[in-house]
Write a protein that holds these residues in place. Structure first.
Motif, PDB file in Angstrom:
ATOM      1  N   ALA A 233      -5.406  -4.974  -5.814  1.00  0.00           N
ATOM      2  CA  ALA A 233      -5.538  -3.579  -6.251  1.00  0.00           C
ATOM      3  C   ALA A 233      -6.186  -2.681  -5.202  1.00  0.00           C
ATOM      4  O   ALA A 233      -5.740  -1.551  -4.980  1.00  0.00           O
ATOM      5  CB  ALA A 233      -6.339  -3.532  -7.549  1.00  0.00           C
TER       6      ALA A 233
ATOM      7  N   MET B  37       1.791  -2.330  -7.453  1.00  0.00           N
ATOM      8  CA  MET B  37       0.368  -2.182  -7.135  1.00  0.00           C
ATOM      9  C   MET B  37      -0.286  -1.241  -8.134  1.00  0.00           C
ATOM     10  O   MET B  37       0.265  -0.201  -8.463  1.00  0.00           O
ATOM     11  CB  MET B  37       0.215  -1.636  -5.716  1.00  0.00           C
ATOM     12  CG  MET B  37      -1.217  -1.671  -5.184  1.00  0.00           C
ATOM     13  SD  MET B  37      -1.291  -1.200  -3.434  1.00  0.00           S
ATOM     14  CE  MET B  37      -0.543  -2.602  -2.656  1.00  0.00           C
ATOM     15  N   LYS B  38      -1.501  -1.617  -8.595  1.00  0.00           N
ATOM     16  CA  LYS B  38      -2.149  -0.860  -9.648  1.00  0.00           C
ATOM     17  C   LYS B  38      -2.772   0.436  -9.135  1.00  0.00           C
ATOM     18  O   LYS B  38      -3.321   0.491  -8.056  1.00  0.00           O
ATOM     19  CB  LYS B  38      -3.257  -1.703 -10.283  1.00  0.00           C
ATOM     20  CG  LYS B  38      -2.774  -2.947 -10.995  1.00  0.00           C
ATOM     21  CD  LYS B  38      -3.969  -3.699 -11.555  1.00  0.00           C
ATOM     22  CE  LYS B  38      -3.520  -4.964 -12.269  1.00  0.00           C
ATOM     23  NZ  LYS B  38      -4.666  -5.731 -12.782  1.00  0.00           N
ATOM     24  N   HIS B  39      -2.677   1.507  -9.971  1.00  0.00           N
ATOM     25  CA  HIS B  39      -3.489   2.702  -9.770  1.00  0.00           C
ATOM     26  C   HIS B  39      -4.729   2.503 -10.609  1.00  0.00           C
ATOM     27  O   HIS B  39      -4.655   2.065 -11.744  1.00  0.00           O
ATOM     28  CB  HIS B  39      -2.750   3.955 -10.236  1.00  0.00           C
ATOM     29  CG  HIS B  39      -1.527   4.259  -9.418  1.00  0.00           C
ATOM     30  ND1 HIS B  39      -1.581   4.531  -8.079  1.00  0.00           N
ATOM     31  CD2 HIS B  39      -0.217   4.313  -9.762  1.00  0.00           C
ATOM     32  CE1 HIS B  39      -0.362   4.761  -7.627  1.00  0.00           C
ATOM     33  NE2 HIS B  39       0.479   4.621  -8.620  1.00  0.00           N
TER      34      HIS B  39
ATOM     35  N   LYS C 185      -0.692  -7.835  -0.741  1.00  0.00           N
ATOM     36  CA  LYS C 185      -0.110  -6.545  -1.125  1.00  0.00           C
ATOM     37  C   LYS C 185      -0.260  -6.259  -2.615  1.00  0.00           C
ATOM     38  O   LYS C 185      -0.131  -5.115  -3.047  1.00  0.00           O
ATOM     39  CB  LYS C 185       1.349  -6.451  -0.699  1.00  0.00           C
ATOM     40  CG  LYS C 185       2.321  -7.287  -1.497  1.00  0.00           C
ATOM     41  CD  LYS C 185       3.735  -7.067  -0.970  1.00  0.00           C
ATOM     42  CE  LYS C 185       4.778  -7.844  -1.743  1.00  0.00           C
ATOM     43  NZ  LYS C 185       6.138  -7.631  -1.196  1.00  0.00           N
TER      44      LYS C 185
ATOM     45  N   ASN D 119      -6.044  -2.759  -2.095  1.00  0.00           N
ATOM     46  CA  ASN D 119      -5.215  -2.464  -0.935  1.00  0.00           C
ATOM     47  C   ASN D 119      -4.358  -1.211  -1.122  1.00  0.00           C
ATOM     48  O   ASN D 119      -3.718  -0.751  -0.183  1.00  0.00           O
ATOM     49  CB  ASN D 119      -4.356  -3.671  -0.575  1.00  0.00           C
ATOM     50  CG  ASN D 119      -5.104  -4.639   0.322  1.00  0.00           C
ATOM     51  OD1 ASN D 119      -5.899  -4.218   1.164  1.00  0.00           O
ATOM     52  ND2 ASN D 119      -4.860  -5.930   0.151  1.00  0.00           N
ATOM     53  N   GLU D 120      -4.350  -0.661  -2.343  1.00  0.00           N
ATOM     54  CA  GLU D 120      -3.768   0.669  -2.502  1.00  0.00           C
ATOM     55  C   GLU D 120      -4.513   1.662  -1.610  1.00  0.00           C
ATOM     56  O   GLU D 120      -3.918   2.543  -1.005  1.00  0.00           O
ATOM     57  CB  GLU D 120      -3.831   1.119  -3.963  1.00  0.00           C
ATOM     58  CG  GLU D 120      -3.196   2.482  -4.196  1.00  0.00           C
ATOM     59  CD  GLU D 120      -3.260   2.898  -5.660  1.00  0.00           C
ATOM     60  OE1 GLU D 120      -2.975   4.068  -5.931  1.00  0.00           O
ATOM     61  OE2 GLU D 120      -3.590   2.050  -6.510  1.00  0.00           O
TER      62      GLU D 120
ATOM     63  N   LYS E 171      -4.811   8.065  -8.750  1.00  0.00           N
ATOM     64  CA  LYS E 171      -4.502   7.498  -7.448  1.00  0.00           C
ATOM     65  C   LYS E 171      -5.641   7.910  -6.524  1.00  0.00           C
ATOM     66  O   LYS E 171      -6.532   8.651  -6.909  1.00  0.00           O
ATOM     67  CB  LYS E 171      -3.157   8.020  -6.909  1.00  0.00           C
ATOM     68  CG  LYS E 171      -3.126   9.537  -6.692  1.00  0.00           C
ATOM     69  CD  LYS E 171      -1.783   9.958  -6.127  1.00  0.00           C
ATOM     70  CE  LYS E 171      -1.754  11.467  -5.877  1.00  0.00           C
ATOM     71  NZ  LYS E 171      -0.467  11.893  -5.283  1.00  0.00           N
ATOM     72  N   TYR E 172      -5.619   7.414  -5.292  1.00  0.00           N
ATOM     73  CA  TYR E 172      -6.677   7.777  -4.359  1.00  0.00           C
ATOM     74  C   TYR E 172      -6.409   9.154  -3.765  1.00  0.00           C
ATOM     75  O   TYR E 172      -5.350   9.398  -3.200  1.00  0.00           O
ATOM     76  CB  TYR E 172      -6.784   6.732  -3.246  1.00  0.00           C
ATOM     77  CG  TYR E 172      -7.521   5.506  -3.660  1.00  0.00           C
ATOM     78  CD1 TYR E 172      -8.909   5.526  -3.802  1.00  0.00           C
ATOM     79  CD2 TYR E 172      -6.850   4.322  -3.936  1.00  0.00           C
ATOM     80  CE1 TYR E 172      -9.599   4.394  -4.188  1.00  0.00           C
ATOM     81  CE2 TYR E 172      -7.531   3.179  -4.324  1.00  0.00           C
ATOM     82  CZ  TYR E 172      -8.913   3.230  -4.442  1.00  0.00           C
ATOM     83  OH  TYR E 172      -9.598   2.110  -4.833  1.00  0.00           O
TER      84      TYR E 172
ATOM     85  N   ASN F 162      -3.722   0.986   2.190  1.00  0.00           N
ATOM     86  CA  ASN F 162      -2.427   1.559   2.514  1.00  0.00           C
ATOM     87  C   ASN F 162      -2.512   3.075   2.648  1.00  0.00           C
ATOM     88  O   ASN F 162      -1.947   3.675   3.573  1.00  0.00           O
ATOM     89  CB  ASN F 162      -1.425   1.173   1.424  1.00  0.00           C
ATOM     90  CG  ASN F 162      -0.001   1.142   1.923  1.00  0.00           C
ATOM     91  OD1 ASN F 162       0.279   0.651   3.004  1.00  0.00           O
ATOM     92  ND2 ASN F 162       0.903   1.674   1.132  1.00  0.00           N
ATOM     93  N   GLN F 163      -3.230   3.711   1.716  1.00  0.00           N
ATOM     94  CA  GLN F 163      -3.380   5.158   1.737  1.00  0.00           C
ATOM     95  C   GLN F 163      -4.133   5.615   2.980  1.00  0.00           C
ATOM     96  O   GLN F 163      -3.758   6.592   3.636  1.00  0.00           O
ATOM     97  CB  GLN F 163      -4.123   5.623   0.478  1.00  0.00           C
ATOM     98  CG  GLN F 163      -4.299   7.135   0.369  1.00  0.00           C
ATOM     99  CD  GLN F 163      -2.986   7.865   0.211  1.00  0.00           C
ATOM    100  OE1 GLN F 163      -2.147   7.439  -0.573  1.00  0.00           O
ATOM    101  NE2 GLN F 163      -2.800   8.937   0.955  1.00  0.00           N
TER     102      GLN F 163
END
Length: 229
Positions: free
Chosen positions: A64, A1-3, A61, A66-67, A217-218, A70-71
């Motif tokens: 992108a 999954m991409k940051h 999943k 959806n990072e 990242k988030y 998920n967080q």
């Protein structure tokens, strides 16, 4: 999954505009001509729902954005006893088919959710199929599926159908209907030039809006709004 950064976040949204219709069409293909769920076709319905959702989750999943889904689910679940109790007997995590994503002009500034000023600068909206790694397989739910499930439950006065459905996931009565989706429930993303605001429900009577800063990242910045009914 991409940051990814906010620039990539906006690029991802542009691509989402073309996929939202396809996602809704695939959900209709899964239901086909099914008019109602009965005791006779319940097992087949569940088997088809599980198989279809598994395929959709494999695609979702890698989305992108959806990072952030998920967080947010991880942040809202951490140390939350209610969330743990709500989901502990569920074999599946139930997510909505479509998670709304809205692009706004400018920075968030002092604007707050559910205000006219917040909504006035909306530029465009689309949706993604959400994904969160909860350690359980996912079932995707849309309004048509929810109506079929409600009719299935309400046409049985014994309560056996409700208990049968609870073997798969938690179901909570609410007025004349039911809540099927798991908590925490991420209800929308709002993209600004400096952040993304995630609207969510932790329980069915309370929720919050959380500001995230996409960098490498988030990063959760702050909770900017909370509500309770």
């Amino acid at each position: 999954m991409k940051h990814f950064t906010l620039k990539l976040c906006l690029m991802a949204m542009a691509m989402l505009m073309t996929s939202a219709f396809q996602q809704r069409a695939m959900a209709q293909d899964f239901l086909g001509s099914l008019e109602k769920i009965t005791d006779k076709n319940f097992d087949a319905f569940m088997a088809n729902w599980i198989a279809w959702s598994a395929k959709e989750a494999e695609i979702a999943k890698n989305e992108a954005m959806n990072e952030l889904t998920n967080q947010a689910v991880a942040d809202l679940s951490k140390g939350n006893g209610y969330v743990e109790r709500y989901n502990e007997n569920s074999k599946y995590t139930v997510l909505q088919c479509d998670l709304p994503v809205t692009k706004h002009s400018g920075e968030l500034g002092n604007r707050r959710p559910q205000t006219d000023k917040y909504k006035a600068d909306e530029l465009e909206s689309t949706s993604i199929r959400p994904y969160a790694d909860t350690g359980k397989p996912i079932l995707y739910l849309n309004n048509d599926m929810a109506m079929l499930l409600i009719q299935y439950i309400q046409s049985d006065r014994s309560g056996k159908r409700l208990e049968k459905l609870k073997e798969y996931f938690n179901v909570v009565p609410d007025g004349g209907g039911y809540h099927f989706c798991s908590v925490p429930y991420v209800s929308s993303f709002n993209i600004f030039s400096d952040c993304v605001v995630v609207d969510s429900r932790v329980g069915w009577g309370n929720g919050s809006s959380i500001k995230y800063i996409p960098q490498t990242k988030y990063n959760k910045a702050e909770t900017i709004s909370e509500w309770m009914r």
